[in-house]
Write a protein that holds these residues in place. Structure first.
Motif, short mmCIF file in Angstrom:
data_model
loop_
_atom_site.label_atom_id
_atom_site.label_comp_id
_atom_site.label_asym_id
_atom_site.label_seq_id
_atom_site.Cartn_x
_atom_site.Cartn_y
_atom_site.Cartn_z
N SER A 1 0.85 -1.19 0.00
CA SER A 1 0.00 0.00 0.00
C SER A 1 0.88 1.25 0.00
N LYS B 1 -5.16 -0.64 -1.47
CA LYS B 1 -5.75 0.28 -0.50
C LYS B 1 -6.21 -0.47 0.74
N GLU C 1 -7.46 0.77 3.40
CA GLU C 1 -8.64 1.36 4.03
C GLU C 1 -9.95 0.93 3.35
N ARG C 2 -9.86 0.22 2.24
CA ARG C 2 -11.05 -0.25 1.54
C ARG C 2 -11.36 -1.70 1.91
N THR D 1 -11.86 -5.33 0.95
CA THR D 1 -11.37 -6.14 -0.16
C THR D 1 -12.09 -7.49 -0.11
N SER E 1 -12.39 -5.91 5.97
CA SER E 1 -12.20 -4.48 6.21
C SER E 1 -11.51 -4.29 7.56
#
Length: 189
Positions: free
Chosen positions: A42, A46, A48-49, A51, A141
């Motif tokens: 990262s 990402k 913070e998303r 997945t 998450s």
């Protein structure tokens, strides 16, 4: 001989005593960095998303259109994670939609307390048509993404060439040959 009867909700995956294989589709940038370092980096990945990972190869092919759907899903990666990691994810999960009769307030509390979402969608056949039984998708998450990236991943490999080969065989009507190349997915025990 009777064909195998598959329960509606059953996790089927390629696995061994220590690892379980999951699939994800990514852009070249994310795939190249993950393959080069053996983990998701990262950026471009990402953290913070949420997945979404899938143990079903054919469901991944459906979602990514055999890696031909769009540039963001052109590369199909196989991610082998620890069995303990998958167990942790499942034990810290909630359904992606509220159960029937659940209040909005209760649903929000459950969702906020769960770093993992579970969704069951129709499994797909070689022609990517829906089947009767369901394939699990696991959305990671918050803490779950951190654990996935930093603790659970044992190996990342690319299966895009395999996906394209199977897809070409299906298009040529060589279904038996295509089926013989599929990863062997068994009920997870």
């Amino acid at each position: 001989m009777n064909p195998e009867v598959i329960p509606l909700h059953q996790i089927r995956a390629m696995y061994d005593a220590h690892t379980v294989r999951l699939y994800q589709a990514f852009s070249d940038e994310i795939a190249d960095s993950a393959l080069a370092s053996g983990r998701f980096v990262s950026p471009p990945f990402k953290l913070e998303r949420m997945t979404w990972v899938k143990p079903s190869f054919l469901w991944m092919m459906y979602r990514a259109g055999w890696g031909l759907k769009d540039d963001g899903q052109r590369r199909i990666l196989a991610i082998d994670i620890t069995r303990e990691g998958l167990d942790w994810a499942l034990s810290h999960s909630c359904p992606s939609h509220p159960d029937e009769g659940m209040s909005r307030e209760d649903w929000t509390k459950l969702k906020d307390a769960s770093p993992v979402r579970i969704q069951w969608d129709p499994e797909r056949d070689l022609f990517l048509q829906p089947m009767e039984h369901r394939a699990i998708q696991i959305g990671l998450s918050k803490e779950a993404v951190q654990r996935y990236v930093n603790e659970w991943i044992c190996r990342i490999s690319e299966v895009t060439p395999l996906a394209r080969e199977i897809h070409a065989l299906v298009q040529q009507g060589r279904v038996v040959e295509a089926k013989s190349k599929l990863p062997v997915e068994q009920p997870l025990q």
